[in-house]
Design a protein around this motif. Structure first.
Motif, mmCIF file in Angstrom:
data_model
loop_
_atom_site.group_PDB
_atom_site.id
_atom_site.type_symbol
_atom_site.label_atom_id
_atom_site.label_comp_id
_atom_site.label_asym_id
_atom_site.label_seq_id
_atom_site.Cartn_x
_atom_site.Cartn_y
_atom_site.Cartn_z
ATOM 1 N N PHE A 13 -19.074 -3.218 91.713
ATOM 2 C CA PHE A 13 -18.512 -3.056 93.054
ATOM 3 C C PHE A 13 -19.579 -2.704 94.084
ATOM 4 N N VAL A 16 -22.026 -5.795 94.510
ATOM 5 C CA VAL A 16 -21.417 -6.890 95.266
ATOM 6 C C VAL A 16 -21.297 -6.509 96.738
ATOM 7 N N THR A 17 -20.982 -5.249 97.006
ATOM 8 C CA THR A 17 -20.888 -4.795 98.396
ATOM 9 C C THR A 17 -22.245 -4.868 99.083
ATOM 10 N N GLY A 20 -23.155 -8.409 99.530
ATOM 11 C CA GLY A 20 -22.301 -8.985 100.554
ATOM 12 C C GLY A 20 -22.781 -8.651 101.950
ATOM 13 N N PHE A 25 -20.434 -11.938 102.854
ATOM 14 C CA PHE A 25 -19.351 -11.732 101.893
ATOM 15 C C PHE A 25 -18.724 -13.038 101.417
ATOM 16 N N TRP A 28 -20.385 -13.671 98.067
ATOM 17 C CA TRP A 28 -20.264 -12.703 96.982
ATOM 18 C C TRP A 28 -18.860 -12.169 96.746
ATOM 19 N N SER A 29 -17.921 -12.493 97.598
ATOM 20 C CA SER A 29 -16.592 -11.891 97.488
ATOM 21 C C SER A 29 -15.877 -12.248 96.184
ATOM 22 N N TYR A 31 -17.033 -12.191 93.282
ATOM 23 C CA TYR A 31 -17.482 -11.312 92.203
ATOM 24 C C TYR A 31 -16.765 -9.962 92.199
ATOM 25 N N TYR A 32 -16.022 -9.664 93.258
ATOM 26 C CA TYR A 32 -15.202 -8.447 93.236
ATOM 27 C C TYR A 32 -14.171 -8.524 92.119
ATOM 28 N N GLY A 35 -15.545 -6.918 88.917
ATOM 29 C CA GLY A 35 -15.521 -5.459 88.974
ATOM 30 C C GLY A 35 -14.116 -4.911 88.862
ATOM 31 N N PHE A 36 -13.174 -5.558 89.548
ATOM 32 C CA PHE A 36 -11.769 -5.137 89.475
ATOM 33 C C PHE A 36 -11.238 -5.288 88.056
#
Length: 66
Positions: A13, A16-17, A20, A25, A28-29, A31-32, A35-36
């Motif tokens: 997280f 990626v942030t 991003g 973003f 890379w968004s 790839y959230y 992490g989730f």
């Protein structure tokens, strides 16, 4: 194993942030999701372990009654 899942989920997280913010973003968004998924896996595993401990205590109590 549990701490590794938590560490990897949080690291993804944060990573990626940061990426991003640097690259945008829209790149890379997606790839959230990874992490989730790892954090949900951690929470489910933790809940199942607590449930197994309670079940094992119940079984031990049942064996003492016999």
């Amino acid at each position: 194993m549990m701490k590794v899942l938590l560490f990897v989920g949080i690291t993804i997280f944060v990573g990626v942030t940061v990426l991003g913010v640097i690259d945008g973003f829209e790149r890379w968004s997606a790839y959230y999701f990874l992490g989730f998924f790892i954090l949900v896996l951690y929470l489910i595993r933790r809940a199942m372990m607590k449930r197994m401990i309670k079940h094992q205590e119940f079984l031990n109590e049942q064996n003492k009654k016999k």
